[in-house]
Design a protein around this motif. Structure first.
Motif, PDB file in Angstrom:
ATOM      1  N   ASN A 137       0.858  -1.187   0.000  1.00 15.57           N
ATOM      2  CA  ASN A 137       0.000   0.000   0.000  1.00 15.57           C
ATOM      3  C   ASN A 137       0.900   1.245   0.000  1.00 15.57           C
ATOM      4  O   ASN A 137       1.964   1.254   0.612  1.00 15.57           O
ATOM      5  N   TYR A 138       0.449   2.310  -0.707  1.00 12.16           N
ATOM      6  CA  TYR A 138       1.311   3.480  -0.893  1.00 12.16           C
ATOM      7  C   TYR A 138       0.640   4.766  -0.405  1.00 12.16           C
ATOM      8  O   TYR A 138      -0.576   4.945  -0.545  1.00 12.16           O
ATOM      9  N   ASN A 139       1.436   5.651   0.156  1.00 14.62           N
ATOM     10  CA  ASN A 139       0.962   6.959   0.588  1.00 14.62           C
ATOM     11  C   ASN A 139       0.759   7.833  -0.653  1.00 14.62           C
ATOM     12  O   ASN A 139       1.706   8.036  -1.428  1.00 14.62           O
ATOM     13  N   PRO A 140      -0.450   8.370  -0.887  1.00 15.08           N
ATOM     14  CA  PRO A 140      -0.699   9.149  -2.104  1.00 15.08           C
ATOM     15  C   PRO A 140       0.046  10.475  -2.135  1.00 15.08           C
ATOM     16  O   PRO A 140       0.180  11.091  -3.203  1.00 15.08           O
ATOM     17  N   GLU A 141       0.567  10.930  -0.998  1.00 14.91           N
ATOM     18  CA  GLU A 141       1.259  12.217  -0.971  1.00 14.91           C
ATOM     19  C   GLU A 141       2.717  12.130  -1.413  1.00 14.91           C
ATOM     20  O   GLU A 141       3.261  13.095  -1.957  1.00 14.91           O
ATOM     21  N   ASN A 142       3.354  10.969  -1.158  1.00 16.73           N
ATOM     22  CA  ASN A 142       4.778  10.874  -1.512  1.00 16.73           C
ATOM     23  C   ASN A 142       5.179   9.534  -2.129  1.00 16.73           C
ATOM     24  O   ASN A 142       6.335   9.327  -2.471  1.00 16.73           O
ATOM     25  N   ASP A 146       3.248   2.692   3.009  1.00 11.61           N
ATOM     26  CA  ASP A 146       2.722   3.007   4.334  1.00 11.61           C
ATOM     27  C   ASP A 146       1.989   1.825   4.977  1.00 11.61           C
ATOM     28  O   ASP A 146       1.434   1.940   6.073  1.00 11.61           O
ATOM     29  N   ASP A 161      -0.768  -1.357   9.050  1.00 14.01           N
ATOM     30  CA  ASP A 161      -0.397   0.046   8.942  1.00 14.01           C
ATOM     31  C   ASP A 161       0.977   0.227   9.590  1.00 14.01           C
ATOM     32  O   ASP A 161       1.150  -0.059  10.776  1.00 14.01           O
ATOM     33  N   GLY A 163       2.763   3.250   9.089  1.00 15.41           N
ATOM     34  CA  GLY A 163       3.079   4.683   9.107  1.00 15.41           C
ATOM     35  C   GLY A 163       3.858   5.065   7.865  1.00 15.41           C
ATOM     36  O   GLY A 163       3.282   5.483   6.876  1.00 15.41           O
ATOM     37  N   SER A 164       5.150   4.906   7.881  1.00 19.35           N
ATOM     38  CA  SER A 164       5.984   5.187   6.712  1.00 19.35           C
ATOM     39  C   SER A 164       7.271   4.374   6.828  1.00 19.35           C
ATOM     40  O   SER A 164       7.960   4.425   7.858  1.00 19.35           O
ATOM     41  N   TYR A 217      -0.030   4.891  12.654  1.00 18.40           N
ATOM     42  CA  TYR A 217      -0.743   6.061  13.149  1.00 18.40           C
ATOM     43  C   TYR A 217      -1.358   5.748  14.500  1.00 18.40           C
ATOM     44  O   TYR A 217      -2.135   4.823  14.647  1.00 18.40           O
TER      45      TYR A 217
END
Length: 218
Positions: A137-142, A146, A161, A163-164, A217
């Motif tokens: 799964n990927y963070n859409p912001e960077n 995540d 989850d 986080g990063s 998170y």
């Protein structure tokens, strides 16, 4: 003069219409409520909201409308269908026309009940569990990883989850990789869409013989 007469007539009509609606509201508010039920009756018709698309109640018999104040997973329409025999209790208002509305406080249609039973969904410990990464799964912001879908060697798949992921962990997270996860599990909400899986807020991942602390998170 004619324009003035037309305007005056329109204004008078608007005033009278507004007064009539206010009187209707007052009549509704002034009708006393009385407890009713339990009563068993058959649903004869579905009642819809103003859009005509969503069921907001049921007619039983010819002049009793059952209404529901609390939200229902999937909508009120999931509680029954025309022809179903249901048992209900609530607060009734009976109008001069003989029509009655019932604000339902309890309702049963076979195994379907309203309001639905409360389910405890407190977070719980997700013990060290071995399994496989089946989807990243990927963070859409960077674009950073995540989390991932995790299929344990035994039990239901979950979303993990993290986080990063840091630079050390990122290349180790690949589809098919063996990993052990420990953290806190959050059960899906009461009205979670079909197909929703539980989420694990990971505190540590073990890959090979190394344990990597992660920060989901919290």
């Amino acid at each position: 003069m004619k324009h003035t007469t037309v305007f005056t007539t329109a204004a008078l009509f608007t005033l009278l219409a507004g007064s009539a609606l206010t009187a209707m509201d007052d009549d509704h508010n002034n009708v006393p409520t009385t407890p009713v039920g339990p009563v068993t009756a058959a649903i004869t018709q579905l009642n819809f909201d103003e859009s005509g698309a969503t069921v907001n109640g049921f007619l039983v018999g010819t002049n009793i409308l059952l209404t529901f104040q609390k939200p229902v997973c999937g909508g009120i329409g999931t509680l029954g269908a025309v022809g179903n025999a249901v048992t209900y209790s609530g607060s009734a208002q009976t109008f001069t026309s003989g029509f009655q509305t019932v604000a339902v406080t309890s309702f049963a249609n076979g195994t379907i009940t309203y309001p639905p039973a409360k389910i405890s969904r407190k977070p719980s410990t997700y013990p060290l569990t071995a399994g496989t990464i089946t989807q990243l799964n990927y963070n859409p912001e960077n674009g950073a990883i995540d989390g991932f879908v995790f299929t344990p060697t035994s039990g239901a798949k979950v979303f993990v989850d993290i986080g990063s992921a840091n630079a050390t962990l990122t290349p180790l997270l690949t589809v098919g990789a063996s990993v052990s996860v420990v953290g806190t599990i959050e059960a899906p909400g009461a009205c979670a869409p079909t197909g929703t899986i539980s989420e694990v807020d990971a505190s540590s991942l073990t890959i090979g013989t190394t344990a990597y602390p992660v920060g989901g998170y919290r």
